[in-house]
Design an enzyme around this catalytic site. Structure first.
Site, PDB file in Angstrom:
ATOM      1  N   SER A 262      10.095   8.039   6.321  1.00 60.71           N
ATOM      2  CA  SER A 262      11.193   7.538   7.152  1.00 60.71           C
ATOM      3  C   SER A 262      12.515   7.518   6.411  1.00 60.71           C
ATOM      4  O   SER A 262      13.566   7.832   6.986  1.00 60.71           O
ATOM      5  CB  SER A 262      10.861   6.129   7.654  1.00 60.71           C
ATOM      6  OG  SER A 262       9.649   6.128   8.373  1.00 60.71           O
ATOM      7  N   HIS A 320      15.223   2.491   4.979  1.00 64.40           N
ATOM      8  CA  HIS A 320      15.934   3.159   6.077  1.00 64.40           C
ATOM      9  C   HIS A 320      17.435   3.128   5.855  1.00 64.40           C
ATOM     10  O   HIS A 320      18.129   4.142   6.029  1.00 64.40           O
ATOM     11  CB  HIS A 320      15.594   2.482   7.401  1.00 64.40           C
ATOM     12  CG  HIS A 320      14.191   2.704   7.843  1.00 64.40           C
ATOM     13  ND1 HIS A 320      13.692   2.237   9.043  1.00 64.40           N
ATOM     14  CD2 HIS A 320      13.148   3.335   7.245  1.00 64.40           C
ATOM     15  CE1 HIS A 320      12.425   2.583   9.164  1.00 64.40           C
ATOM     16  NE2 HIS A 320      12.067   3.249   8.081  1.00 64.40           N
TER      17      HIS A 320
END
Length: 368
Positions: A262, A320
């Protein structure tokens, strides 16, 4: 053992003893508890290791992992000195990634002429020796040629993620997978998992969602950066996002293993959205709702910021955010600072490659 016990107990009751000395009544003023406990008794060992194993699961941790958890407990999250080696690894790996990408582009340009003649020879051989009907190799070549440059570039990444996912299903590999394919600042192994965890997924849904997003943005990203620069950005983003995750966990004291692509995918997504903020995007399950890439990036950053501040634990929000910030920075500043200044390094490689002869050519082309 009796003296060791007395010494330990003296440390625990030192304040009471010193107070009695200062009061001038040393005799018959020793604490009664101290007199009773200073006997020839062995101090019982605290079952800390057993407690850590019960909390973390002994089936998923080897002895080195248990020791590492004890050395860096969650109650003392300010051990930033442990992040020095990951910082050096992050900087060194990023430099090596972009240097390797520059060399890769140089070698690709040199081999294009030979590849051109090889393709002509392959076409001639195909005409001389007709392919059999239903030839699997021909069908694979047709499918491969129908893909865009970006999709062909990320195919190797997706295959690697699928291979690592299968390794998670092998019971004998569980300890090695946890040690090397999950990133945790409380672990004894810090640097290598920063890269390997980028290709690691334990849940099939997690892997499928990440690979779908990577596949969707691959064509735009590779056409914008070129395959060599794209791979350098992707691999560097995986390590950088892992390091930001380390910093976030160390600062908040919320330790735990993280894995998944991610963070690196957030860099690619942020780079495309920063370069093309007016592009229209949609959610796969809700195609009727469209929004601009710029607004999508703002929403993702806002959600991850809220998750980091509020302590949400479902996602690694620090990773992230680190990936998104790196993607934005690279499009706005990093491309000019890093990739466009690769010429001296490529010239040095050209001189080494050719034995010092010739200083022209070999580095032009590719994305600028």
């Amino acid at each position: 053992m009796a003296w060791r016990s007395c010494a330990v107990l003296f440390c625990r009751t030192g304040e009471d003893v010193l107070r009695s000395v200062k009061g001038g009544s040393v005799s018959n003023r020793w604490p009664h508890s101290f007199q009773q406990r200073c006997g020839f008794r062995k101090v019982p060992r605290k079952p800390e290791t057993k407690k850590v194993e019960e909390e973390l699961g002994p089936a998923h941790l080897d002895s080195s992992e248990v020791v590492s958890r004890q050395q860096l407990p969650s109650s003392s999250p300010r051990s930033f000195s442990r992040l020095l080696r990951p910082l050096v690894f992050t900087v060194g790996f990023t430099g090596c990634s972009f240097g390797s990408a520059a060399i890769w582009q140089y070698e690709s340009l040199k081999s294009r002429v030979q590849s051109y003649f090889d393709e002509l020879r392959a076409d001639w051989m195909e005409k001389v020796r007709p392919q059999k009907r239903g030839d699997a190799r021909k069908e694979f070549n047709q499918w491969w040629n129908s893909l865009s440059d970006g999709q062909r570039t990320v195919t190797a990444i997706i295959a690697t993620n699928l291979l690592v996912f299968c390794c998670w299903r092998v019971p004998s590999l569980q300890r090695s997978m946890i040690k090397y394919f999950t990133a945790d600042p409380a672990s004894k192994t810090l640097c290598l998992p920063m890269l390997l965890s980028t290709f690691s997924h334990f849940s099939f849904f997690h892997m499928a969602a990440n690979m779908y997003v990577l596949w969707s943005f691959s064509s735009s990203a590779v056409s914008m950066l070129g395959r060599e620069q794209f791979m350098a950005v992707y691999l560097s983003a995986g390590v950088i996002s892992s390091f930001v995750s380390y910093v976030g966990k160390t600062a908040t004291g919320r330790f735990g293993p993280s894995l998944g692509a991610s963070g690196a995918i957030m860099t690619i997504l942020a780079a495309v959205c920063t370069k093309m903020p007016e592009a229209k995007l949609a959610i796969i399950f809700l195609p009727m709702f469209t929004f601009t890439a710029g607004n999508a990036l703002k929403g993702i950053i806002a959600m991850d910021t809220a998750g980091l501040v509020l302590g949400w634990k479902f996602f690694d929000h620090a990773a992230h955010l680190g990936g998104a910030i790196f993607g934005i920075w690279y499009i706005m500043f990093g491309h000019e600072l890093i990739w466009k200044n690769r010429e001296p390094f490529v010239k040095l490689w050209h001189e080494l490659r050719t034995g010092g002869g010739g200083s022209n050519g070999g580095q032009r082309g590719g994305s600028e």
